[in-house]
Structures are given as C-alpha cells and as structure tokens.
Design a protein around this motif. Structure first.
Motif: not given
Lengths: 169, 599
Positions: B543-564
């Motif tokens: 409504s304010a003419g600004e962009k927006f993004y959010y994730n609806i999926y996450v990776n449940k494995k805890i050792d995925v960063f930084p490859e994610e």
C-alpha cells in the motif's frame, strides 16, 4: 596418468591433428579472431580429455572436440538474444576482406555451430571435408543410408534455422 | 533459401584453402598453449576459476586463514618452558579482559564440487563486575552488539542491519552459561584435562608453549555429542597468560566442521561502567515479539506436518527414466570439479553468477535442445506422464551436475523446462504440472544477478513475464474451482503467495494488493492463518508502494548453512534438488510461532 605422460601424448596428438583442426576450424569460423578462439578451446578440450584421445576412438573424439570448440567460440560471440554483439566483432579486419566475404556464408557458419552434435559432424564430413557417403558412414559408425539421412536432416535443420535467422534479421 | 543453395554455400566453404597467415595463427596458438601448460589442477583453475574475481578472493581468503593458523607459527627447540600449574591461577586472578573469537563453519567438499564456509568474528569485553559486551561480525559486517549485564540481570541485543533491538531479563542459568563458555573457564578446564605438551613456538612474535587436548569436556562441562574434537592452547612463556586458543570439532550427526580460534587477548584491562551501557540509537525499534495468539486461536488445516500435503508431492514416487548417459549440446560429462571454498553468501551468489553469465539463454538454446531431445528421447511421442517423469529426471541431473555452480549443468535444466512446457501444453489445466514447470524455471533462473565485477544487480525478466503468467493462470483457476465448491489447499496458498511476490516485485502494487486481499479473505477457510502476520505486513508495504518478501519454507536440518544460500534468490515456493527438498518444511511447522522477517 602422470603429468609428463599426459604432456607427451598431448604433443603427439596435437601434431597429428593440427592440419585437421586448422582446416575444419577455419572453414567453420572464417574469421581469424574467432578461429584463434576456437583453436584454443579445441586445444583445451584435447588436454582435458587426453586419456580418451590415447585410444582407438581418438578420431571420433577429435571431431567432437573440434565442433564443441567451434560452438563455444560462436556462442561467446553471439549474445543471449541470438545476435552477434557489436562490441565483440573484430575491429582489425581488413576492410577488403570484410567487403568480399559473403554475409550468407557467415550466417551458415553461425548456424552450423548450433546444430545437434551428430548433424554437425555429418555436415563437416560431407561438405567441409568433402568425404563421400561411404566414408562419412564409416566415420559416423552407421550405414551409408544412415549417413545420407543424417546429412539430409542436418540440411533441413540448417534450412529451418536459416529461415528463422533471416526473418529476424 | 532451398537445400541446393545451402549445399552450394557448404561446398564453397569446403573448397576454401586455408590462408598462410591462418596456419601461422594456428601454430602460434598451439605453441602458446603448450607453453602455458601446467599440472592439471592449476590448469583447471586457470580455465574455470581465475576469470572469476570473487572466487580468486575466496581462494586467497582460505590461504590467508591457513597462514594465520599454521604458517605463522614458527617452531624452535631452545625456548623457555611454561609452569603450567600457574596458568589457570594467573587467569583466574584477572577480572577484566578482551578477546577476539573467530568461528569458521566448513561444509566439506560437496560431491558436485565446492565447499561452503561461514565466518563469524566476535569481539568480547568480559568483566567479572559488569558482565559481557560482544560485537558480532559475519563476513565482515557488524550483525549484533549485545550486552549481558550482571548487575541489572538484563540482556540487551542491538541489530544494526535491521535497526532493531531486544531487551529481556537475564536468568541465573544464562549468567552461569556465560561464565562457563568464557576463555577463562576454558583455560582452567584445559589445565584439568589430560593434555600433551606441544613444542615451543612463536606466534606473532610472542614466544609461546602449547598443550593439546582431545577431551571435549574442555569445550564445556557437559559437552554435546561430537564426532571429533581437538583443542589447543598456547601460552606466553613470559607472562604465562594465554595468547591463542583453538578448538575444532564436528557435532554428532553433522558433516560441518566448526573451528574456533580465540586470540588478540588483552588481559587485565580497566573498564568503566559506561563501557557497558547499551546506548540504543533513537531510531531503532523493538524486535517483533513472537505472538502465539495469531497461530493458536484458529485451527488451521496446515497445523501439523502430516496434514500439509508437500508442495511438489504429486509426482514424487514416479519411477524416473535412466538418463545417466544422456549428453546434451555436446558438453562433456567429465567436467572437473572445483574444490574451492566459498566464504559467505555473497561469494556463493557471485560465483553462481559467473557461471550463469556464460550460459547461453534458454530461448537461444531451446530449438537445438528440442531437436536433440527428439533424437535421443523421442519426446514427441511421450505421454504426459512420461514427459513429467523425464522432466523430473532431467532436473535432478541439472542439480547433480552442480546446479548454478557449473558450466555444464544448464542443458539439463533447460531440457527439463522444455518437457514440462510440453506436458503443460498437453494438459494445461493440470496445476501440479504448472508447479513442476515453475520449479524447473526457478532451478535455472534467479530473480536477480550481480553485474560482472560490480555490486550492481540486474533483474531477470523471466519473473516478470513467464512466471507471472503461469501463477496468474493458476490463481484464476483456483478462484474458479473454489467458487464451484473445491476446497482450498496448502498448495493453493503456495501458488498464490508466489503471485503476490511476483506482482510486488514488478511494482504492480494494485494487482498485488488484490491478490493479497484474497489471501487474507481466504486465510481462515484455506487454513493459512499462521501466515496472516507477514501477509498483512505485505499489504501494508505494498500500500505504501514498497517491496516485500518473506519465506514460507525453511530447512529443518541445522547444518545446511551456508550451502543453503545456493538455493536463494528464487520465489518462496522453490524446493530445490531432492536432497534439499527432503529438509524443507513450511515455516509454521518448523516453529509454531515463527518470527517473520521481510525486506
């Protein structure tokens, strides 16, 4: 394979196929800058696949390497929109050479670089190397009828691609 | 132009003699190439890596780390020795000190080449009287400044990138934990453990002597299960105070190696109370709190994992055709793998972009690929089911070959897209096929790329055009079908949510808001009330003419960063290769009260 051995085989293969690569790549590029680029890719391909070139199928691999090198060189020159980038066109061409050269020949060369591998080989063998169908069939490891079919398919593909290209241009 | 004309031109080309100067160019090129030949690994680097400036920097960074950790340590047999019994006692006497801690997490070399590294640097000011102040830097950027205040029993965290802060009480357990994890306690545990003495060395000009311990109890009193552990401590032989402490371990069940180096100690410094005053800038806002009310008041259909049908589940158990010998566009299968570390997400992205930049575009290669697929797989005669199965196999081959971190993977990604386009043409109303087509496009096309050798970014028009068209068609179909009585599903939410992001990204806020309104209106019936928080934030921003993004999926494995980060820069629906998809779950299932972030 040890490095020294690789180097020895490479030098041997390079000497053996130098004439073939020079002739085919020149006919496929028709431009000195493009030719030098394709030649470098071909040499690199030979070095990377030296084990394969040390066997009975070396001849077949050389065709593959030469055609892949040619495609890569053309691909670098052609932008993502399928057009030749003006910034990449050689600036040091002899104006007379440029004027004499048939534009259509260049377009045909460009389109050969986009042919599927087998069709590309068939065209190179039949027309650029001027082999008869029996010889093409031996090289492609198929029947003479198969060789004719491949050449015919390649011509049809070329025709289609040329039509698309000339329409766009 | 007919075949005869073409044949004439071809014959003319075949009859051309090679000019003498071309022979000369060929000879010179070959000679130069032979001269440049170095052992294969260096040659691969020359060909594949050195063109990429950022990758060169990554290589340099790894070498620098190696130098810091290893080569800077010079051995010598004739140095004084440390009275180890005094070390713990000396450290215990000191009330105030400063140190730097660097933590590196390394994924190890992946099958398709590359390893992925995250570096974090923390400067800690430790006071027995006031508490701890830490400044955390990730890949060179200040991420947080936090205060664990003993007297006030309060934790204050400040996040400069988000301009947010958090204040909360600090429990006794947290204070104990803070003390236990301090280098001072760690040194004490080193001295109590069964250690072996290392030979005398010099670190940064200081004469030191070291000990090595293999017991993970050095890390903390009740250490977590570990696959491996080694700790080393070097102490100044003159002051008998620690100079360098390093810990290297692999947590149980994970493959990521963590290496922690603690150095730059300043022992026995003077602190003032003002050093531990948070001073939150006035324009910073409190970090959004987790609200349990939004999620738990309703009974969303998507509450439990089992009740959410996996987004790309329709064709999951298909038998895929064997295409392991398939070659496309004449690209060789045996492309050398690159064993180089990519440090942080920006290096991963820039390296991806260096590969993608050299890929020909999809539209340029489509016709040639189509012909090859026709020849190799007879695709014109495949049923819809067969097209889908072959498309899935091709897409997995794209990932197996390295995805966007490869020179030779793209023909398979493009080929998958061709097959799903054909399946879509044959069965245009099948939304599961459209989902697979979208996923195939997302596999090879990123929302934006870095401009070569620059921080500039270019947007991928494919998102504004092809993908918006596909998701819009699905949205219309969903509305039509639900009006006729079909129940809404989680998949519908995933599809429509993509559309809101696409329209917002194209700054078509008017259309985007219409879709957002629909998502809000249908949230209760559709069962996605857990996502109302970010959807409403999206509504506000659009409504304010600004962009927006959010994730609806996450990776449940805890050792995925930084490859994610390899799988970022795509729409929220994106699932990735099979090995990634297995770990991906909806955000609200990973955490019933997720903290939503958006930009």
């Amino acid at each position: 394979m040890k490095y020294a051995k690789r180097l020895e085989i490479f030098e041997h293969i390079r000497a053996e196929y130098a004439g073939f690569l020079t002739s085919v790549l020149w006919k496929l590029t028709g431009d000195k800058e493009l030719f030098a680029e394709a030649m470098q890719y071909a040499l690199l391909g030979m070095w990377q696949h030296i084990e394969k070139l040390n066997g009975k199928k070396a001849g077949a691999y050389i065709y593959r390497i030469a055609l892949t090198a040619n495609s890569k060189a053309w691909r670098n020159r052609i932008g993502k929109d399928g057009q030749i980038s003006q910034t990449q066109v050689s600036v040091d061409k002899d104006p007379r050479e440029k004027a004499d050269k048939s534009e259509l020949e260049d377009i045909v060369r460009r389109v050969i670089a986009q042919l599927p591998a087998k069709q590309g080989r068939a065209i190179v063998m039949r027309y650029l190397e001027q082999r008869d169908y029996k010889n093409v069939a031996e090289k492609l490891n198929c029947s003479e009828a198969g060789a004719r079919s491949n050449v015919s398919k390649a011509l049809a593909t070329l025709k289609g691609k040329l039509a698309n290209l000339t329409e766009r241009e | 132009m007919n075949n005869e004309n073409i044949e004439e031109i071809l014959k003319k080309l075949g009859g051309e003699d090679v000019p003498a100067d071309v022979h000369k160019i060929a000879e010179e090129t070959a000679e130069n190439f032979s001269k440049a030949l170095t052992p294969s690994r260096q040659h691969i680097l020359w060909e594949n890596i050195m063109k990429a400036r950022i990758t060169k920097l990554a290589a340099a960074a790894v070498i620098v780390i190696a130098v810091i950790l290893g080569l800077n340590i010079i051995g010598g047999p004739d140095m004084a020795s440390v009275a180890w019994a005094n070390v713990a006692e000396r450290v215990e006497e000191i009330q105030n000190y400063v140190y730097r801690m660097r933590q590196t997490e390394t994924s190890g070399l992946k099958e398709q080449g590359f390893e992925f590294v995250t570096e974090t640097e923390i400067i800690t000011y430790n006071s027995s009287q006031y508490g701890n102040k830490t400044e955390t830097y990730r890949n060179g950027e200040l991420i947080t400044r936090s205060f664990s205040l003993r007297q006030e029993k309060e934790f204050v965290g400040i996040c400069p990138p988000a301009k947010e802060f958090d204040r909360r009480p600090l429990s006794e357990a947290e204070i104990l934990e803070m003390d236990q994890m301090s280098p001072r306690k760690m040194v004490s545990r080193f001295m109590s453990a069964d250690y072996k003495t290392l030979r005398a060395e010099t670190i940064n000009g200081i004469k030191v002597q070291g000990v090595e311990v293999g017991a993970p109890e050095v890390l903390r009193e009740n250490p977590p299960p570990l696959e491996s552990f080694v700790g080393r401590l070097w102490v100044d032989v003159e002051t008998e105070l620690p100079v360098w402490l390093e810990l290297e371990f692999v947590p149980k069940g994970l493959t990521t190696t963590t290496k922690i180096v603690v150095d730059k100690f300043i022992w026995d410094v003077k602190f003032d109370v003002s050093d531990f005053v948070p001073n939150i800038p006035v324009d910073y806002t409190p970090e959004p709190k987790r609200s349990s009310a939004t999620v738990q008041q309703k009974q969303p259909a998507v509450e439990k994992e089992g009740s959410v049908e996996a987004y790309l589940s329709k064709f999951e158990n298909r038998n895929l055709p064997d295409i392991k010998d398939l070659r496309l566009l004449g690209l060789e299968d045996d492309e050398p793998k690159m064993d180089i570390a990519l440090v942080g997400h920006i290096e991963i992205w820039k390296t991806q972009d260096n590969f993608i930049r050299n890929w020909p575009g999809y539209s340029e290669m489509r016709a040639q690929l189509y012909e090859e697929l026709l020849e190799e797989l007879d695709i014109d005669n495949l049923s819809v089911e067969e097209l889908v199965a072959t498309g899935l196999a091709l897409r997995e081959k794209f990932w197996q070959k390295g995805g966007c971190l490869s020179k030779v993977s793209y023909p398979f990604g493009y080929a998958a897209r061709i097959l799903f386009e054909m399946a879509h043409d044959k069965d245009p109303e099948n939304m599961d096929i459209i989902d697979e087509l979208v996923e195939s496009i997302l596999s090879v096309e990123l929302v934006w790329q870095y401009v070569e050798d620059s921080e500039g970014k270019i947007k991928n028009t494919c998102y504004r055009e092809v993908l918006t068209k596909l998701r819009l068609a699905q949205f219309k179909q969903i509305k039509r079908e639900t009006e006729q009585g079909r129940a809404l599903t989680w998949k519908d939410f995933v599809r429509v949510n993509d559309l809101t992001i696409l329209l917002g990204g194209a700054k078509d806020y008017e259309s985007a808001l219409e879709v957002v309104d629909w998502l809000i209106l249908k949230a209760d019936r559709g069962g996605w009330v857990a996502y109302l928080n970010p959807i409403k934030r999206m509504q506000k921003r659009y409504s304010a003419g600004e962009k927006f993004y959010y994730n609806i999926y996450v990776n449940k494995k805890i050792d995925v960063f930084p490859e994610e980060y390899r799988y970022a820069r795509r729409l929220p629906s994106f699932q990735g290769p099979v090995w990634e998809k297995r770990g991906v779950i909806p955000a609200h299932i990973n955490d019933p009260n997720p903290v939503w972030t958006g930009d």
